[in-house]
Design a protein around this motif. Structure first.
Motif, PDB file in Angstrom:
ATOM      1  N   LYS A  80       0.854  -1.178   0.000  1.00  0.00           N
ATOM      2  CA  LYS A  80       0.000   0.000   0.000  1.00  0.00           C
ATOM      3  C   LYS A  80       0.892   1.231   0.000  1.00  0.00           C
ATOM      4  CE  LYS A  80      -3.038   0.313   3.144  1.00  0.00           C
ATOM      5  NZ  LYS A  80      -4.043   0.228   4.218  1.00  0.00           N
ATOM      6  N   ILE A  81       0.296   2.327  -0.355  1.00  0.00           N
ATOM      7  CA  ILE A  81       1.066   3.565  -0.394  1.00  0.00           C
ATOM      8  C   ILE A  81       0.666   4.435   0.785  1.00  0.00           C
ATOM      9  CG2 ILE A  81       1.680   5.545  -1.805  1.00  0.00           C
ATOM     10  CD1 ILE A  81       0.705   4.016  -4.203  1.00  0.00           C
ATOM     11  N   MET A  82       1.658   4.994   1.433  1.00  0.00           N
ATOM     12  CA  MET A  82       1.408   5.850   2.583  1.00  0.00           C
ATOM     13  C   MET A  82       0.810   7.157   2.109  1.00  0.00           C
ATOM     14  SD  MET A  82       2.252   5.644   5.935  1.00  0.00           S
ATOM     15  CE  MET A  82       3.873   5.238   6.523  1.00  0.00           C
ATOM     16  N   GLY A  83       0.007   7.726   2.936  1.00  0.00           N
ATOM     17  CA  GLY A  83      -0.561   9.030   2.602  1.00  0.00           C
ATOM     18  C   GLY A  83       0.389  10.129   3.011  1.00  0.00           C
ATOM     19  N   ASN A  84      -0.094  11.334   3.054  1.00  0.00           N
ATOM     20  CA  ASN A  84       0.825  12.421   3.357  1.00  0.00           C
ATOM     21  C   ASN A  84       0.547  13.086   4.686  1.00  0.00           C
ATOM     22  OD1 ASN A  84      -1.481  13.791   2.872  1.00  0.00           O
ATOM     23  ND2 ASN A  84      -0.814  14.720   0.962  1.00  0.00           N
ATOM     24  N   GLU A  85      -0.205  12.418   5.544  1.00  0.00           N
ATOM     25  CA  GLU A  85      -0.525  13.113   6.766  1.00  0.00           C
ATOM     26  C   GLU A  85       0.621  13.207   7.743  1.00  0.00           C
ATOM     27  OE1 GLU A  85      -4.189  12.870   8.706  1.00  0.00           O
ATOM     28  OE2 GLU A  85      -3.259  12.321  10.589  1.00  0.00           O
ATOM     29  N   TYR A  86       1.550  12.262   7.641  1.00  0.00           N
ATOM     30  CA  TYR A  86       2.569  12.259   8.672  1.00  0.00           C
ATOM     31  C   TYR A  86       3.650  13.273   8.443  1.00  0.00           C
ATOM     32  CZ  TYR A  86       0.319   8.644  11.104  1.00  0.00           C
ATOM     33  OH  TYR A  86      -0.600   7.960  11.824  1.00  0.00           O
ATOM     34  N   ASN A  87       3.273  14.345   7.858  1.00  0.00           N
ATOM     35  CA  ASN A  87       4.227  15.423   7.766  1.00  0.00           C
ATOM     36  C   ASN A  87       4.378  16.063   9.123  1.00  0.00           C
ATOM     37  OD1 ASN A  87       4.571  15.134   5.018  1.00  0.00           O
ATOM     38  ND2 ASN A  87       2.636  16.140   4.657  1.00  0.00           N
ATOM     39  N   THR A  88       5.609  16.368   9.441  1.00  0.00           N
ATOM     40  CA  THR A  88       5.825  16.945  10.757  1.00  0.00           C
ATOM     41  C   THR A  88       6.362  18.349  10.636  1.00  0.00           C
ATOM     42  OG1 THR A  88       7.995  15.920  10.746  1.00  0.00           O
ATOM     43  CG2 THR A  88       6.256  14.770  11.914  1.00  0.00           C
ATOM     44  N   VAL A  89       6.138  19.077  11.665  1.00  0.00           N
ATOM     45  CA  VAL A  89       6.543  20.480  11.685  1.00  0.00           C
ATOM     46  C   VAL A  89       7.172  20.791  13.023  1.00  0.00           C
ATOM     47  CG1 VAL A  89       4.727  21.232  10.128  1.00  0.00           C
ATOM     48  CG2 VAL A  89       4.285  21.121  12.565  1.00  0.00           C
ATOM     49  N   MET A  90       7.710  21.972  13.134  1.00  0.00           N
ATOM     50  CA  MET A  90       8.137  22.467  14.440  1.00  0.00           C
ATOM     51  C   MET A  90       7.040  23.366  14.972  1.00  0.00           C
ATOM     52  SD  MET A  90      11.111  21.158  14.927  1.00  0.00           S
ATOM     53  CE  MET A  90      11.483  21.953  16.467  1.00  0.00           C
ATOM     54  N   VAL A  91       6.766  23.225  16.241  1.00  0.00           N
ATOM     55  CA  VAL A  91       5.784  24.116  16.852  1.00  0.00           C
ATOM     56  C   VAL A  91       6.466  24.894  17.972  1.00  0.00           C
ATOM     57  CG1 VAL A  91       3.551  24.274  17.973  1.00  0.00           C
ATOM     58  CG2 VAL A  91       3.990  22.427  16.357  1.00  0.00           C
ATOM     59  N   TRP A  92       6.312  26.184  17.947  1.00  0.00           N
ATOM     60  CA  TRP A  92       6.991  27.045  18.909  1.00  0.00           C
ATOM     61  C   TRP A  92       5.999  27.719  19.836  1.00  0.00           C
ATOM     62  CZ3 TRP A  92      12.339  27.533  18.676  1.00  0.00           C
ATOM     63  CH2 TRP A  92      12.939  27.004  17.527  1.00  0.00           C
ATOM     64  N   ARG A  93       6.478  28.083  21.025  1.00  0.00           N
ATOM     65  CA  ARG A  93       5.692  28.925  21.902  1.00  0.00           C
ATOM     66  C   ARG A  93       5.799  30.351  21.386  1.00  0.00           C
ATOM     67  NH1 ARG A  93       4.044  27.257  27.160  1.00  0.00           N
ATOM     68  NH2 ARG A  93       3.595  29.447  27.463  1.00  0.00           N
ATOM     69  N   GLY A  94       4.750  30.746  20.680  1.00  0.00           N
ATOM     70  CA  GLY A  94       4.757  32.079  20.094  1.00  0.00           C
ATOM     71  C   GLY A  94       4.914  33.162  21.140  1.00  0.00           C
ATOM     72  N   ASP A  95       4.269  32.955  22.280  1.00  0.00           N
ATOM     73  CA  ASP A  95       4.361  33.993  23.305  1.00  0.00           C
ATOM     74  C   ASP A  95       5.783  34.136  23.806  1.00  0.00           C
ATOM     75  OD1 ASP A  95       3.560  31.350  24.041  1.00  0.00           O
ATOM     76  OD2 ASP A  95       3.413  32.008  26.124  1.00  0.00           O
ATOM     77  N   ASP A 106      13.090  14.987   8.362  1.00  0.00           N
ATOM     78  CA  ASP A 106      13.049  14.117   9.533  1.00  0.00           C
ATOM     79  C   ASP A 106      12.754  12.709   9.063  1.00  0.00           C
ATOM     80  OD1 ASP A 106       9.646  14.600  10.779  1.00  0.00           O
ATOM     81  OD2 ASP A 106      10.435  14.366   8.749  1.00  0.00           O
ATOM     82  N   TRP A 107      12.554  11.860  10.032  1.00  0.00           N
ATOM     83  CA  TRP A 107      12.310  10.463   9.705  1.00  0.00           C
ATOM     84  C   TRP A 107      10.953  10.320   9.030  1.00  0.00           C
ATOM     85  CZ3 TRP A 107      14.711   5.640  10.674  1.00  0.00           C
ATOM     86  CH2 TRP A 107      13.881   4.534  10.421  1.00  0.00           C
ATOM     87  N   LEU A 108      10.973   9.726   7.882  1.00  0.00           N
ATOM     88  CA  LEU A 108       9.715   9.430   7.227  1.00  0.00           C
ATOM     89  C   LEU A 108       9.625   7.917   7.085  1.00  0.00           C
ATOM     90  CD1 LEU A 108       7.386  11.078   5.946  1.00  0.00           C
ATOM     91  CD2 LEU A 108       8.460  10.610   3.742  1.00  0.00           C
ATOM     92  N   TRP A 109       8.494   7.393   7.344  1.00  0.00           N
ATOM     93  CA  TRP A 109       8.354   5.955   7.177  1.00  0.00           C
ATOM     94  C   TRP A 109       8.470   5.558   5.713  1.00  0.00           C
ATOM     95  CZ3 TRP A 109       8.766   2.828  11.172  1.00  0.00           C
ATOM     96  CH2 TRP A 109       8.492   3.357  12.446  1.00  0.00           C
ATOM     97  N   GLY A 110       8.235   6.524   4.881  1.00  0.00           N
ATOM     98  CA  GLY A 110       8.401   6.196   3.473  1.00  0.00           C
ATOM     99  C   GLY A 110       7.079   5.935   2.813  1.00  0.00           C
ATOM    100  N   PRO A 111       7.077   5.967   1.511  1.00  0.00           N
ATOM    101  CA  PRO A 111       5.804   5.820   0.812  1.00  0.00           C
ATOM    102  C   PRO A 111       5.219   4.420   0.916  1.00  0.00           C
ATOM    103  CG  PRO A 111       7.609   5.943  -0.753  1.00  0.00           C
ATOM    104  CD  PRO A 111       8.197   6.216   0.590  1.00  0.00           C
TER     105      PRO A 111
END
Lengths: 319, 525, 302
Positions: free
Chosen positions: B146-161, B329-334
């Motif tokens: 099966k082919i992986m979808g694209n949801e597991y994209n990761t980001v950095m989240v910062w404390r804006g305050d 970053d680490w991607l499980w891959g397609p």
């Protein structure tokens, strides 16, 4: 051999055989009572036992036990020769022994203490509360423990710091980890484990206590000299049976609580087997590991039973 | 006594082995009925609406078996009893390769697949041909990847305050900017509470994949993955490039930029740490923080709902860029999980063709997909905003939105029983699902995530010795890395670590990986 | 007719209090209270987590939730499926426990008699199975080949007699004072009568304990249901609750097996944990009267 001796021998044999039949007839009701249980064991426990043979095969779901290839001790060898087996075995035995030494007496003591309470709501309620943790899964408890012992926000460390000490990262500390395992296991099971001892205490004839009171014995003396001896058979039985699971150091608990830093002390047989990727369809390897544990278990039971029999003249042992 | 007992036991065992020891007589059922074991954990009732729909449309009969707990144990027991499904879901090669060894799976001919599931075939060819290798074993294709979808994209989240309080105007983008911000987080009291209780960053100490993977990614290396350099397969875990990044992380740790609790931190609690103000930045899936996620899974969103006066502000940024501009970053891959077929299907081409056709339609045909996944519009689902229509996305109507059993009766479900080819977190092929996706979320995805993430060059292969060594090697890696980073072990002993890794099976696996590459992958392009 | 009375009241307290008394009292009440406090706090915390908005309060101990979000509980209580499975559970527990306790008693009693023919053989037979088993596949094949699939019998029969319980109960029987049984035998009673009229009434505490263990075993059992029950309408509570727990994140189960990601919201897990505990507590409260101590043998001297 004369005809006479032969006849005598036969008569003795007959007598023996007769004696046995007579015995059976005398206790026919007992044997009758036993029949359903025996049937159960034969059908549901002994018929499936051929499954242990899987440990010596490369078991295939398709061909079953009869048709699968025999490989002798191959799986045992791969079990024992895996990189960390010695370490893992040592950890398992250590943790298990510590759990027995520290954890086995705890429910007994609790039962003795419960026994001293006056009958009433307090007693009933506290008993019920005490075994709530038995019903928590280790997933739940490890979540609680992690936050409780956290070096940053955990209550325990806050207290330590308030007393002037440095925070301790318990769950990542090799020196503390095993202690946490033991203590949390005790906490979780002490209430539930005390029930059987309460049952044993309930069977003590309180006239003994009356007589002791008249003789001027104190509560403590009575606890030590009446209560404990009377439940000793129960204690012995529970201990013997407990030794059977010596190689069960608590997979659920350790799996949930372990961390990278403590692996040297936390890795046990079951986590090791789990790591070897045994999950699906690798029946033979799991069977070999299970068989190994069973063999050690039965040896421990036999050993402990013999000790108990010697010490108690057959009163407290299983046979 | 004991001897007598032993005899009895042996006799009974022998007798019962004769009686029961053969593999169960194969209960194949009639050739017209397809025994379907769908996606694990997805309950479905017999004769559901979807089942009837499929039966009518394709002129087949289905016998569904939904296994909702302990999938592999139950499947094994069923197979032992002779009940081999026609089609089933298996998640990883380490779980279906033993089935091949035991003679339980049917070989799949790639051209046959192309004929009857053309769109899936084309999708694999288009996304990454290397995916085929994942389903190969003993020189044949046994599992449809099966082919992986694209949801597991990761980001950095910062404390804006915090960024505001410290006067950092722009969201940190490069490694240097990250380091600068972390220093300020640690030493300049960003939350203004007068205590030095804040850190920059934390890691996931126990994870073999995600231990600071976003930092490694900035330097062009991803430990734990196979990398093909020229014609040689190397293990990134022991490469010198990894050592350099670890030295950097050790430096950061010494400067107290990294939370010491990285040892026990896990994926589920990092968002809390950000919210509670212990750390200033986390690396997490976009879905956890996006306000636009169609299923509204953002924890921040629910947090804001309960505490609207909170000063906490999340700011989403990209993964750090390293000195040569690399990020990832680490991607499980397609390649995702697999669909396999029972061995008796090798003699029943028609059945296999039917199954492939159905699966292909359910995933790639918009109308079929909607029906199987969502049901009937107006009854079981509707557009999120009926005025905008399809582009606003779709959602289940009550009670199907919360009641799993209502869905089970219908047979519908997003990661449903029947849509087995669907990518992991989409309900159908990407181009179909995207027609119904929230446009804002799509935009976020494109802008922020999926930024050259690293995937295993060999598609995470299951090598012959993986079972024996991989577990211990993962353990060695995570332990050693943690010790290097926290300084418990000096980085000077890196070579000793590499040697140990090789001795413990790393060398053997590297050799097998090379063979795997030559066998299955090298000539695919 | 031999009648057995349970001791009423606690005569041990009816004497002057000594220092020893104070010490014991202090120890008992304080240690027990301490234990209960260490249990109540997490229990309460579980409740708080179960009503907290998802994922905000999982990490810290809170004494009061930020807001009351009953969604986790709602999900459980309003599900008709859960109540149906609850009924199934009760049926299984009652039938399973009844069969098991009867069979355990019938098996343990004869084994407790030293003069039972072949006693050692039987004991070894029982003990052996406690530690050795053939594993999942052979047991599964047996039950299926007996035609018990999808029936209550597949849940109730395979665990009808636990060797552990048998051994515990046998030892309790063996420890009963012999005098009563001997006088009954002399009066002409056979083994059956002795069992029912004397041994069982005198063993109520251990029978109550094992009954409780059996109830909990059946109540918590779920794997056998997974194996043998295919009709969803026959599911038990544990299965449904586990499904409920896993339901919130369908995506994770497809990840590679090398990383276990549990993203079940804490509140659901907390709610299900608490929900499961309630009936057991009720059962224990019911059984508590059999744990009253001090069987009065004095009342039996007739």
């Amino acid at each position: 051999m004369t005809a006479e001796t032969v006849k005598n021998n036969c008569r003795i044999e007959n007598k023996k055989g007769n004696a046995m039949l007579k015995n059976i007839k005398k206790h026919r009701y007992l044997l009758l009572m036993l029949t359903p249980g025996l049937l159960y064991f034969v059908i549901f426990r002994y018929i499936p036992i051929y499954g242990v043979l899987m440990a010596f095969q490369d078991y295939s779901l398709k061909y079953g036990v009869l048709g699968s290839k025999w490989v002798g001790l191959k799986h045992f060898i791969s079990l024992f020769s895996g990189g960390d087996f010695q370490l893992v075995l040592k950890n398992t035995v250590l943790i298990s022994f510590l759990k027995i030494i520290c954890g086995f007496p705890a429910p007994i003591i609790l039962a003795l203490l419960f026994n001293e309470l006056k009958d009433g709501y307090y007693k009933k309620i506290t008993q019920t509360i005490s075994y709530a943790p038995h019903f928590f899964s280790w997933v739940v408890v490890s979540g609680m423990l992690t936050s409780l012992l956290s070096p940053s926000v955990g209550m325990v460390n806050k207290i330590i710091q308030a007393l002037g000490g440095q925070p301790i990262y318990f769950l990542a500390d090799k020196n503390w980890f095993v202690q946490i395992i033991i203590m949390s296991d005790i906490w979780k099971e002490v209430g539930w484990g005390s029930i059987i001892y309460l049952a044993a205490l309930a069977g003590i004839n309180y006239e003994m206590h009356e007589a002791a009171v008249i003789d001027g014995a104190s509560r403590i003396k009575r606890m030590v000299y009446i209560n404990i001896p009377n439940i000793l058979p129960t204690i012995a039985t529970m201990l013997i049976l407990r030794m059977g699971s010596l190689l069960d150091a608590g997979f659920d608990q350790i799996f949930n609580l372990e961390s990278v830093a403590v692996r040297d002390v936390s890795d046990i047989i079951d986590t090791y087997v789990y790591r070897m990727g045994v999950g699906s369809f690798q029946y033979s390897f799991a069977s070999a590991a299970g068989l190994f544990k069973s063999v050690i278990g039965i040896a421990m039971v036999l050993l402990t039973n013999r000790i108990a029999r010697r010490l108690s003249d057959g009163e407290s042992s299983i046979w | 006594m004991f001897k007598r007992f032993l005899y009895i036991v042996l006799t009974v065992s022998f007798a019962s082995t004769l009686l029961f020891g053969c593999g169960g007589k194969e209960n194949l059922g009639s050739p017209d009925v397809i025994k379907w074991v769908g996606t694990p954990n997805m309950p479905v009732e017999s004769n559901s609406m979807v089942q009837k729909f499929i039966e009518d449309k394709y002129n087949v009969q289905l016998e569904v078996k939904s296994i909702t707990i302990d999938y592999y144990q139950k499947l094994g027991a069923d197979i032992a009893g002779g009940d081999v499904p026609d089609v089933m879901f298996i998640n990883e090669p380490q779980n279906w390769q033993p089935l091949v060894d035991q003679g339980l799976l049917a070989e799949i001919d790639q051209d046959f697949l192309k004929d009857y599931a053309p769109r899936h075939y084309a999708a694999i060819e288009q996304v990454d041909k290397t995916i085929w290798a994942a389903g190969m074993y003993k020189d044949a294709l046994y599992a449809v990847p099966k082919i992986m979808g694209n949801e597991y994209n990761t980001v950095m989240v910062w404390r804006g305050d915090w960024l505001d309080n410290l006067g950092i105007k722009q969201i940190p983008d490069t490694i240097d900017e990250f380091e600068y911000s972390f220093r300020k987080f640690r030493y300049d009291d960003p939350d203004g509470n007068g205590k030095k209780d804040t850190y920059g960053l934390t890691g996931m100490g126990g994870s073999a994949q995600r231990q600071f993977d976003e930092i490694f990614g900035a330097y062009g290396i991803m430990p734990g993955q196979w990398k093909v350099v020229g014609d040689k397969v190397c293990n990134s875990t022991t490469m010198d490039a990894a050592k350099d990044v670890i030295a950097l992380l050790n430096q950061w740790y010494k400067e107290e930029l990294i939370d010491p609790e990285m040892i026990t931190d896990k994926q589920d609690n990092v968002v809390e740490k950000l919210e509670q103000g212990r750390i200033g930045a986390i690396h997490t899936a976009l879905s956890n923080v996006s306000m636009n996620h169609p299923q509204g899974r953002s924890k921040f969103e629910s947090m804001k709902k309960t505490n609207p006066n909170s000063v906490i502000e999340q700011r989403v940024g990209k993964l750090p860029a390293g000195p040569s501009g690399q990020r990832g970053d680490w991607l499980w891959g397609p390649r995702s999980n697999f669909i396999v077929f029972g061995s008796h299907l090798k003699n029943d081409a028609e059945k296999m063709s039917k199954i492939l056709e159905i699966l292909d339609d359910i995933n790639y045909d918009e109308e079929t997909a909607l029906k199987v996944v969502f049901g009937d519009r107006g009854r079981t689902y509707d557009y999120i905003d009926p005025e905008i229509g399809a582009a606003s996305g779709v959602k289940y109507l009550p009670p199907f939105d919360t009641d799993k059993n209502a869905r089970a009766k219908e047979g519908i479900g997003q990661q449903g029983f029947f849509n087995m080819l669907a990518p992991v977190s989409d309900w159908a092929a990407i181009d179909v699902a995207n027609k119904y996706a929230n446009a804002d979320f799509k935009k976020e995805n494109e802008e922020l995530a999926y930024w050259g993430s690293y995937q295993d060059d060999l598609m995470r292969p299951q090598l012959p010795s993986s079972i024996r060594f991989q577990g211990d090697l993962d353990k060695l890696k995570t332990t050693a890395y943690s010790e290097f980073i926290t300084g418990v072990r000096s980085i000077d002993s890196w070579d000793a670590f590499v040697n140990e890794y090789m001795d413990k099976g790393g060398a053997i696996l590297e050799q097998e990986a090379q063979e795997y590459y030559v066998n299955y992958i090298k000539d695919i392009k | 007719m031999v009648k057995v009375q349970f001791g009423k009241g606690d005569k041990r307290f009816m004497h002057k209090k000594t220092t020893s008394d104070w010490v014991v009292n202090l120890m008992s009440y304080s240690l027990i209270s301490l234990l209960c406090v260490t249990v109540l706090i997490p229990l309460w915390n579980l409740f708080v987590v179960s009503v907290s908005p998802v994922a905000t309060d999982a990490m810290t101990f809170r004494f009061w939730p930020k807001a009351f979000d009953w969604k986790a509980w709602q999900g459980i209580i309003t599900s008709e499926f859960i109540w149906r499975s609850f009924y199934n559970t009760i049926f299984r527990v009652v039938l399973g426990t009844a069969i098991a306790i009867i069979m355990t008693v019938l098996t343990a009693y004869p084994l407790s008699k030293k003069m039972l023919p072949f006693r050692k053989l039987f004991l070894i037979m029982v003990l052996f199975t406690m530690l050795f088993s053939g594993g999942l596949i052979p047991s599964y094949l047996l039950v299926v080949n007996m035609g018990l699939r999808n029936t209550i019998w597949s849940l109730v029969l395979p665990i009808a007699v636990s060797p552990f319980n048998v051994i515990i109960m046998k030892n309790f029987f063996a420890a009963l004072p012999k005098s009563l049984e001997e006088s009954a035998t002399i009066d002409g009673a056979n083994d059956l009568i002795v069992l029912f009229k004397i041994a069982i009434p005198m063993s109520m505490p251990v029978i109550a304990t094992i009954t409780l263990w059996l109830v909990v075993t059946h109540y918590n059992a779920w794997f056998d249901v997974v194996l043998y029950i295919t009709e969803r309408s026959r599911y038990v509570l544990q299965i449904v609750l586990r499904e409920y727990q896993a339901s919130k994140d369908p995506a994770t189960m497809n990840l590679g097996t090398t990383e276990v990601v549990t993203m079940t919201p804490e509140s659901i897990r907390a709610a299900t944990t608490l929900f499961v505990m309630v009936p057991i507590i009720m059962v224990y409260t019911f059984l508590q009267k059999y744990f009253i101590k001090g069987i009065s043998l004095g009342a039996i001297k007739e």
